[in-house]
Design a protein around this motif. Sequence first.
Motif, PDB file in Angstrom:
ATOM      1  N   LEU A 689      30.588 -18.265  27.822  1.00 57.51           N
ATOM      2  CA  LEU A 689      31.547 -19.339  28.084  1.00 57.51           C
ATOM      3  C   LEU A 689      32.961 -18.798  28.285  1.00 57.51           C
ATOM      4  N   GLN A 690      33.260 -17.660  27.653  1.00 53.66           N
ATOM      5  CA  GLN A 690      34.580 -17.048  27.771  1.00 53.66           C
ATOM      6  C   GLN A 690      34.676 -16.090  28.958  1.00 53.66           C
ATOM      7  N   GLY A 691      33.599 -15.984  29.748  1.00 50.18           N
ATOM      8  CA  GLY A 691      33.672 -15.171  30.964  1.00 50.18           C
ATOM      9  C   GLY A 691      32.678 -14.035  31.039  1.00 50.18           C
ATOM     10  N   GLY A 692      31.829 -13.885  30.040  1.00 50.15           N
ATOM     11  CA  GLY A 692      30.825 -12.822  30.078  1.00 50.15           C
ATOM     12  C   GLY A 692      29.709 -13.121  31.065  1.00 50.15           C
ATOM     13  N   VAL A 693      29.041 -12.064  31.525  1.00 56.56           N
ATOM     14  CA  VAL A 693      27.907 -12.204  32.444  1.00 56.56           C
ATOM     15  C   VAL A 693      26.698 -11.540  31.800  1.00 56.56           C
ATOM     16  N   VAL A 694      25.664 -12.301  31.541  1.00 53.20           N
ATOM     17  CA  VAL A 694      24.399 -11.774  31.031  1.00 53.20           C
ATOM     18  C   VAL A 694      23.434 -11.684  32.200  1.00 53.20           C
ATOM     19  N   ILE A 695      22.833 -10.506  32.371  1.00 47.95           N
ATOM     20  CA  ILE A 695      21.847 -10.286  33.428  1.00 47.95           C
ATOM     21  C   ILE A 695      20.515  -9.947  32.765  1.00 47.95           C
ATOM     22  N   GLY A 696      19.499 -10.725  33.065  1.00 46.36           N
ATOM     23  CA  GLY A 696      18.157 -10.433  32.576  1.00 46.36           C
ATOM     24  C   GLY A 696      17.272  -9.975  33.725  1.00 46.36           C
ATOM     25  N   ILE A 697      16.460  -8.964  33.472  1.00 46.02           N
ATOM     26  CA  ILE A 697      15.582  -8.416  34.509  1.00 46.02           C
ATOM     27  C   ILE A 697      14.134  -8.511  34.044  1.00 46.02           C
ATOM     28  N   GLU A 698      13.281  -9.076  34.886  1.00 47.96           N
ATOM     29  CA  GLU A 698      11.863  -9.285  34.582  1.00 47.96           C
ATOM     30  C   GLU A 698      11.711 -10.012  33.241  1.00 47.96           C
ATOM     31  N   GLU A 699      11.109  -9.350  32.235  1.00 43.10           N
ATOM     32  CA  GLU A 699      10.900 -10.043  30.961  1.00 43.10           C
ATOM     33  C   GLU A 699      12.225 -10.336  30.271  1.00 43.10           C
ATOM     34  N   GLY A 700      13.249  -9.547  30.566  1.00 48.49           N
ATOM     35  CA  GLY A 700      14.586  -9.889  30.085  1.00 48.49           C
ATOM     36  C   GLY A 700      15.059 -11.196  30.671  1.00 48.49           C
ATOM     37  N   ALA A 701      14.734 -11.448  31.938  1.00 46.00           N
ATOM     38  CA  ALA A 701      15.076 -12.720  32.573  1.00 46.00           C
ATOM     39  C   ALA A 701      14.268 -13.860  31.974  1.00 46.00           C
ATOM     40  N   ARG A 702      13.001 -13.621  31.729  1.00 42.29           N
ATOM     41  CA  ARG A 702      12.146 -14.682  31.179  1.00 42.29           C
ATOM     42  C   ARG A 702      12.573 -15.062  29.762  1.00 42.29           C
ATOM     43  N   PHE A 703      13.150 -14.091  29.041  1.00 40.07           N
ATOM     44  CA  PHE A 703      13.698 -14.413  27.715  1.00 40.07           C
ATOM     45  C   PHE A 703      14.842 -15.413  27.820  1.00 40.07           C
ATOM     46  N   LEU A 704      15.560 -15.394  28.926  1.00 37.44           N
ATOM     47  CA  LEU A 704      16.735 -16.252  29.088  1.00 37.44           C
ATOM     48  C   LEU A 704      16.381 -17.669  29.527  1.00 37.44           C
ATOM     49  N   THR A 705      15.099 -17.983  29.646  1.00 40.17           N
ATOM     50  CA  THR A 705      14.681 -19.301  30.121  1.00 40.17           C
ATOM     51  C   THR A 705      14.762 -20.353  29.015  1.00 40.17           C
ATOM     52  N   LYS A 706      14.576 -21.594  29.408  1.00 39.61           N
ATOM     53  CA  LYS A 706      14.772 -22.758  28.535  1.00 39.61           C
ATOM     54  C   LYS A 706      13.921 -22.710  27.267  1.00 39.61           C
ATOM     55  N   ASN A 707      12.651 -22.376  27.391  1.00 38.61           N
ATOM     56  CA  ASN A 707      11.743 -22.472  26.246  1.00 38.61           C
ATOM     57  C   ASN A 707      11.635 -21.176  25.452  1.00 38.61           C
ATOM     58  N   ARG A 708      12.421 -20.162  25.818  1.00 38.83           N
ATOM     59  CA  ARG A 708      12.437 -18.924  25.024  1.00 38.83           C
ATOM     60  C   ARG A 708      13.764 -18.830  24.271  1.00 38.83           C
ATOM     61  N   SER A 709      14.822 -18.414  24.933  1.00 32.48           N
ATOM     62  CA  SER A 709      16.116 -18.368  24.234  1.00 32.48           C
ATOM     63  C   SER A 709      16.871 -19.683  24.347  1.00 32.48           C
ATOM     64  N   GLY A 710      16.629 -20.423  25.444  1.00 35.22           N
ATOM     65  CA  GLY A 710      17.380 -21.648  25.685  1.00 35.22           C
ATOM     66  C   GLY A 710      18.761 -21.416  26.240  1.00 35.22           C
ATOM     67  N   LEU A 711      19.072 -20.177  26.649  1.00 38.40           N
ATOM     68  CA  LEU A 711      20.407 -19.885  27.163  1.00 38.40           C
ATOM     69  C   LEU A 711      20.633 -20.513  28.538  1.00 38.40           C
ATOM     70  N   THR A 712      19.547 -20.750  29.289  1.00 42.23           N
ATOM     71  CA  THR A 712      19.649 -21.421  30.583  1.00 42.23           C
ATOM     72  C   THR A 712      18.601 -22.525  30.657  1.00 42.23           C
ATOM     73  N   ALA A 713      18.679 -23.282  31.742  1.00 45.80           N
ATOM     74  CA  ALA A 713      17.695 -24.335  31.982  1.00 45.80           C
ATOM     75  C   ALA A 713      16.514 -23.833  32.815  1.00 45.80           C
ATOM     76  N   ALA A 714      16.467 -22.529  33.078  1.00 45.89           N
ATOM     77  CA  ALA A 714      15.369 -21.972  33.878  1.00 45.89           C
ATOM     78  C   ALA A 714      14.041 -22.253  33.198  1.00 45.89           C
ATOM     79  N   LEU A 715      13.025 -22.528  34.023  1.00 41.72           N
ATOM     80  CA  LEU A 715      11.730 -22.947  33.485  1.00 41.72           C
ATOM     81  C   LEU A 715      10.622 -22.057  34.021  1.00 41.72           C
ATOM     82  N   LEU A 716       9.890 -21.447  33.099  1.00 42.15           N
ATOM     83  CA  LEU A 716       8.702 -20.702  33.505  1.00 42.15           C
ATOM     84  C   LEU A 716       7.634 -21.652  34.008  1.00 42.15           C
ATOM     85  N   GLN A 717       6.883 -21.208  34.985  1.00 42.64           N
ATOM     86  CA  GLN A 717       5.832 -22.053  35.552  1.00 42.64           C
ATOM     87  C   GLN A 717       4.832 -22.486  34.485  1.00 42.64           C
ATOM     88  N   THR A 718       4.565 -21.610  33.540  1.00 41.29           N
ATOM     89  CA  THR A 718       3.591 -21.927  32.480  1.00 41.29           C
ATOM     90  C   THR A 718       4.174 -22.845  31.417  1.00 41.29           C
TER      91      THR A 718
END
Length: 868
Positions: A689-718
Amino acid sequence: MKKLLAVLLFCSSVSASQQSAFYPLGSVQVSVPTPESVLGYRIGERFTDYRNLERYMEKLAAASDRVRRIVYGQTYEYRPLQILIISSPANLFRLEEIRTANLRLTDPRNDKTKAAADQTIASSPAIVWLSYGVHGNEASSPEAAIATAYQLCAGTDARTQAIIENIVTIIDPSENPDGRERYVRWANGASTSPPNVEPLAYEHREPWPGGRTNHYFFDLNRDWAWQTQQETQARVKIYREWIPQVHVDFHEMSYNNTYFFFPAAPPFHEALPPEVKKWGEIYGKGNAEAFDKLGIPYFVGEVYDMFHPGYGDSWPTFNGAIGMTYEEAGGAGISIKKSSGQVLTLRDRARNHFITGVATLETTVKYKKERIQDFYKFWQIGLENPGRVKGYVFAAGTDPSRALRLSSLLINQGIEVHTLQVPAQLDVQRFYAKKSSRENFAKGTLYVSLQQPQSRLARAILEPHAAVKDTFFYDVSAWSLPVAYGLDAYTAESPLPAGAKKISDVELVPGNVVGGQAQFAYLIPWDRNNAIPLVWQLLERGYSVHHATRPFESMRRHFGAGTVITYTGQNKDSLHSDIQQLASTYGVDVFSTNTGLTDKGISLGSNRVRPIKKNGIAILTEVPVSAYDFGQLWFLFEREYKIPFTAMRASEVKTQELDAYRVLIIPSGGDFRPVIDSATVDKLRRWVLQGGVVIGIEEGARFLTKNRSGLTAALLQTDKKEDEKSKDEKEREKTNKELTKRQTLFEKQESQRLDQIPGTIFRALVDTTHPIGFGMPHQLYVFKGNGTPVELSETGHNVARFSPDTTEVSGYAFPERARKTAETAYIQNFRLGRGHVVLFTEDVAFRMFWLGLNKLLMNTILFVPEPN
């Protein structure tokens, strides 16, 4: 004086105590030092560190007239890479004659008559290359290398004499010294006395990152064809000075296995000749006979295939050898109890590799002439008319440095590359197009003919589609190098044009400052990868740097979004000389302008021109991060682009202050939830929120989805809920559930296997108006692994997505998996306050030979962070 010892190997009945003394085979020269006399312990009693291995090889070379030791390179940690060349004194006396005669066989154009080739075949010893320890924690094979080298240098028995008289044996005792040293230092320190045989004991539980990989955590057994690592580059160089007829790569697998040797499992790459299966069976029978006499269990024809060209068995095979993998049960400490109750020792493991090494040499003696004849035949066939596809064409395009790098890689592997000296019209088919066409190609276009001795290897690593008849893959199923390098490439149906010039050396063409010293600004187009380190060096030197977020035209030239602008008025006078030096160094043309006015599009002073800052970058490492994935990022930043970063333990994100960083990268790995808990996620959210950029790659990206970390609204197909699924999806799930109820165990296992994506090329569409897409084409061919697809987002921006008409472009994917991949996210960007969370759902730097995609990640680092 010679010391007579009992022949303990290959007896019809051998006791367990006798098996432990597995070498020497008979009488020996006592002037040659034994391993015990130099190391101070018997082979298998402890792991030999690299300095002691090196010391023994030095002693051996000094004491025996059968061996020459050559240091052929060094590792990233400055350990020497070495080989031993072992043969009879008579063969060593004429070693250069043997080497050059063998090289003549690899290009039949050298011998004008069959009689000349027959004479070379009849008078030459075979050349056998034995490679040990490419995976540093598969630790028994370098111990076997010590024993094998001693046997060949000291043995005076008839069997050893037959080997050294008929074979030049080349031993690489440790292909991966850095990885071995990392493992051995830990293993010797962790080992108890006596060894604890329980599998859960600490001495069998190697910590992260393990010793399998080299300094940068690269798997060197996947690097033969790509040569991203300096160990591989040095090894291929000296390998090609010899080009053996036989190559064995000694490995270890799980301790509960037995022993694997050839014949290999399917699939076999279609470019390989039928003789590969023939010789796999011949050498397999030789090894089986040796093991049968001792009652040592083994298996053949399973698991280890010959499809991917980057292995230590397949790459030598594409270079005329019968290349083979030998796998011993291992991956453990000094002694471990198998599930059967048997105790497997390091000495057992070294013994088994010693046995197959000797058996391979003896089989080569037995079939020497036939093996060399088939070796010569391999190269002859390469010169035959290749059929409809005559070769491959690729143009320099907007980034000539990538085309030059590919040319250099091919030439280093003996593949002939030509360049057109005049424009030409050729009948071609663009990679992944449906129809052929006649196209015009400019002077300087590169052409790789398939009518050359190295045609098989050229086809294997360049073709757009690797023909797949099987559905099991030990590694990835697609890898086309022109695609990986992001080049416009074509299969050629026209032969190599007359007058095309063969390239023997490739050098980066220095860049220039076009237009001389600038009065107003310097413009750096964003279409070349080498612009990235150039710009970072400007930032490192303290210059003010900006980038255009919209295209413009100036000086009758188009400049795309992402063009970097350095204003002369905002920088020191040294900018002029530094720009000139950096342009030359990195091969990037920089354009000077004397005005902020443009011919079309935004002005150079527009608010669409934004600053680039030298932001602090942190990359998570250690558990649960994959060592492979961290390693390739480490290499990308440190070696490719020279961009500094901080490696931060994933477990310490919760306690570390992040204020010094603007970018945090979460590589692929396991489950991040145990180390990045909900409180740590809240901390990351505040930082973003203060200006940082988090980049997730592959499973790092999937961790950032709604039902894992909740940091984004991204949704895994499963993770889709029932009310979010379409009617078709619900029907397919119901049908699959009913089918599963009635399947046999074998059918269930097969269904699961078929549903895997082993590493396949798909088509993706990129938003080139978004900063992450700057300098990229709208359509990309990308590498996809087996990760769960991420649904397209309504709240985030879908920077890149898999094409709606996606089926796998090249490689294997089950049709249903390909359908599920269509219209899912490749890259997503979520805005949170002043910061961003970016999801790369797939790897953009795979094994560092996939050069055409990593700019997407660099764009995220340079262009996405908001200025303070």
